[in-house]
Design an enzyme around this catalytic site. Structure first.
Site, PDB file in Angstrom:
ATOM      1  N   VAL A  24       2.637  73.467  60.956  1.00 47.91           N
ATOM      2  CA  VAL A  24       2.372  72.691  62.169  1.00 47.91           C
ATOM      3  C   VAL A  24       3.142  73.273  63.353  1.00 47.91           C
ATOM      4  CG1 VAL A  24       2.446  70.397  63.236  1.00 47.91           C
ATOM      5  CG2 VAL A  24       1.948  70.611  60.780  1.00 47.91           C
ATOM      6  N   LYS A 114       5.915  61.157  58.619  1.00 46.93           N
ATOM      7  CA  LYS A 114       5.498  59.833  58.113  1.00 46.93           C
ATOM      8  C   LYS A 114       6.517  59.202  57.180  1.00 46.93           C
ATOM      9  CE  LYS A 114       3.344  62.877  56.487  1.00 46.93           C
ATOM     10  NZ  LYS A 114       2.544  63.987  56.207  1.00 46.93           N
ATOM     11  N   GLU A 138       1.570  60.261  66.672  1.00 43.58           N
ATOM     12  CA  GLU A 138       0.151  60.234  66.279  1.00 43.58           C
ATOM     13  C   GLU A 138      -0.116  61.145  65.071  1.00 43.58           C
ATOM     14  OE1 GLU A 138      -2.613  58.369  68.000  1.00 43.58           O
ATOM     15  OE2 GLU A 138      -3.167  58.835  65.953  1.00 43.58           O
ATOM     16  N   VAL A 141       0.024  60.139  60.910  1.00 38.91           N
ATOM     17  CA  VAL A 141      -1.002  59.479  60.100  1.00 38.91           C
ATOM     18  C   VAL A 141      -2.362  60.126  60.342  1.00 38.91           C
ATOM     19  CG1 VAL A 141      -2.180  57.302  59.583  1.00 38.91           C
ATOM     20  CG2 VAL A 141       0.240  57.285  60.202  1.00 38.91           C
ATOM     21  N   GLY A 143      -3.484  63.179  60.374  1.00 41.79           N
ATOM     22  CA  GLY A 143      -3.561  64.446  61.112  1.00 41.79           C
ATOM     23  C   GLY A 143      -4.141  64.325  62.504  1.00 41.79           C
ATOM     24  N   GLU A 199      -0.214  70.818  47.048  1.00 39.91           N
ATOM     25  CA  GLU A 199       1.119  71.415  46.976  1.00 39.91           C
ATOM     26  C   GLU A 199       1.415  71.845  45.541  1.00 39.91           C
ATOM     27  OE1 GLU A 199       3.326  71.364  49.606  1.00 39.91           O
ATOM     28  OE2 GLU A 199       2.143  70.129  50.968  1.00 39.91           O
ATOM     29  N   ASP A 210       2.404  59.497  49.703  1.00 38.01           N
ATOM     30  CA  ASP A 210       2.077  59.981  51.057  1.00 38.01           C
ATOM     31  C   ASP A 210       1.172  58.953  51.760  1.00 38.01           C
ATOM     32  OD1 ASP A 210       1.662  62.386  53.047  1.00 38.01           O
ATOM     33  OD2 ASP A 210      -0.359  61.748  52.501  1.00 38.01           O
ATOM     34  N   LYS A 214       1.840  56.397  55.157  1.00 38.34           N
ATOM     35  CA  LYS A 214       0.915  56.324  56.295  1.00 38.34           C
ATOM     36  C   LYS A 214       0.416  54.888  56.483  1.00 38.34           C
ATOM     37  CE  LYS A 214      -0.539  61.125  55.641  1.00 38.34           C
ATOM     38  NZ  LYS A 214      -1.424  61.989  54.853  1.00 38.34           N
TER      39      LYS A 214
HETATM   40  N1  HSE Z   1      -0.511  66.118  52.045  1.00 40.15           N
HETATM   41  C1  HSE Z   1      -1.240  65.342  52.967  1.00 40.15           C
HETATM   42  C2  HSE Z   1      -2.703  65.265  52.531  1.00 40.15           C
HETATM   43  C3  HSE Z   1      -1.232  65.857  54.370  1.00 40.15           C
HETATM   44  O1  HSE Z   1      -3.083  65.840  51.510  1.00 40.15           O
HETATM   45  O2  HSE Z   1      -3.451  64.599  53.210  1.00 40.15           O
HETATM   46  C4  HSE Z   1       0.048  65.564  55.065  1.00 40.15           C
HETATM   47  O3  HSE Z   1       0.260  64.185  55.129  1.00 40.15           O
END
Ligand code: HSE
Length: 438
Positions: A24, A114, A138, A141, A143, A199, A210, A214
């Protein structure tokens, strides 16, 4: 440009410190440079990155001047010249302390973090307020999808009743492949890792953490109440099998990892992340691969859906830059962004009290009286059955029971009783069903 005009421009520019140079951060710096003249006009002043903080100084970064890069992150958040700090390094510490220091030094902050906001959001929002600066997030959450600003500003005059989102691209990619290609969970996960969609350690994505972080941010804004990541009931997708997907398909549904926040009639809010069947006709069912979408229901506006790319360096950088320009405009022309409000202070409903429909798959003996015993067990716990499907398997059978809405507590008690029955060989799966009236 002459040397003197470069100097003039630099004198008048809004100075930015960038913390983090991952996917990013690199994209933010690139777009800022490539679009600098347009962004300057939109911001009311040139935007200039004057320091970039990294933790690992040994990585080659040929596109950045050596003078720009520092491992002294503290020097960025205390630099009197810098007015805006962009934090895209992630993690709780040192990000929290760095942001608090930046705010205390009257710098506005843009963050995509987040996990940090879901844990320490109130502390950070309060610090921004006390110091009279902006804290925008912004990008934290979904992207690139504009969803926080709409919740904070565009529909703040409405009464949000429910948010239902697909806010994790990794899991949506895996579930899409399982649904469309009949692939097995582990096989798709491996492929997703190879393609860079997942990942190396996918647990935060596949176990729902994750999405929970969010959802906490979304729910806090939508319901004007403090919701933290730890308040969110969270179940991931790693237990799903291709048979679950097939059953969902057979009844016209698709399985998605949903992040749901809803306001109950009792004024409490339930916040949960879990896989759920939704009808193929539901707008969220068409959200495929790594795309994200947030479906919002509000009293006056009705239903709305926000759709787009929820991850990736460039889409996330788009949201960061939107915040950056908004803050730069405040610096150039005056004003401050609207702050979060927690006035409603709604309580979080315990998961046991939350109503949902369920699909339960049972491996049972195929003999007279089995169906009646199973049906009685549901009835004993006041869980109403909507449909039952049976498929034979020699001596055995599979029963697929769809319930009407029941509380998690009653359903769990039903499942516990079913497991104790001699005729039930195994409770194969219990999945929630969303997106249909109960
Ligand atoms: N790892 C997250 C996803 C993106 O797969 O949406 C970053 O929050």
């Amino acid at each position: 440009m002459s040397n003197s005009s470069v100097k003039d421009q630099s004198k008048n520019s809004i100075k930015i410190g960038l913390l983090g140079l991952g996917n990013v951060g690199v994209e933010v710096a690139r777009i800022l440079e490539e679009e600098s003249s347009d962004l300057s006009v939109r911001s009311g002043a040139p935007l200039e990155i004057v320091k970039v903080g990294v933790r690992d100084g040994s990585k080659p970064r040929p596109q950045f001047s050596k003078n720009l890069i520092t491992q002294d992150l503290q020097s960025i958040v205390t630099d009197p010249e810098i007015s805006i700090v962009i934090e895209v390094m992630g993690g709780i510490e040192p990000a929290r302390t760095l942001i608090l220091t930046a705010l205390a030094n009257k710098k506005s902050v843009v963050t995509a973090n987040k996990a940090l906001l879901a844990k320490h959001g109130s502390e950070l929002y309060q610090a921004a307020h006390e110091n009279g600066v902006d804290l925008y997030y912004e990008a934290a959450v979904a992207g690139a999808i504009p969803i926080l600003r709409p919740l904070r500003e565009s529909i703040v005059g409405d009464h949000v009743t429910r948010i239902m989102g697909i806010v994790n691209g990794t899991t949506n990619y895996i579930l899409t492949k399982m649904d469309e290609e009949g692939a097995d969970y582990h096989q798709v996960l491996k492929e997703a890792q190879k393609l860079g969609f997942a990942e190396a350690d996918p647990s935060a994505d596949v176990e729902g953490e994750d999405a929970a972080a969010k959802l906490a941010i979304l729910a806090s804004l939508a319901f004007h109440s403090e919701v933290r990541g730890e308040d969110v009931f969270c179940q991931g997708i790693s237990h799903l099998t291709s048979h679950d997907i097939d059953i969902a398909k057979a009844i016209g549904h698709v399985i998605k990892l949903l992040a749901i926040a809803e306001r109950g009639d009792d004024g409490q809010i339930s916040v949960r992340v879990h896989p759920a069947l939704i009808p193929r006709s539901h707008p969220l069912a068409s959200v495929r691969n790594s795309f994200n979408a947030v479906f919002v229901e509000a009293k006056s506006a009705g239903e709305m859906m926000f759709y787009g790319r929820g991850a990736g360096g460039e889409p996330t950088a788009s949201a960061v830059l939107g915040d950056l320009v908004a803050i730069a405009r405040h610096i150039s022309f005056g004003g401050l962004g609207s702050r979060e409000s927690g006035y409603a202070n709604l309580a979080i409903a315990p998961i046991g009290t939350v109503f949902t429909r369920y699909l339960i798959r049972l491996d049972v003996a195929d003999r007279p009286g089995v169906l009646a015993t199973v049906a009685n067990t549901f009835a004993n716990h006041k869980v109403s059955i909507q449909t039952v499907r049976q498929s034979g398997r020699g001596e055995d059978a599979e029963l697929v029971v769809m319930t009407h809405a029941a509380t998690d507590r009653d359903l769990s008690a039903t499942v516990a009783s079913l497991s104790e029955l001699e005729i039930v060989k195994k409770v194969e799966s219990v999945l929630r069903v969303e997106g249909v009236e109960s």
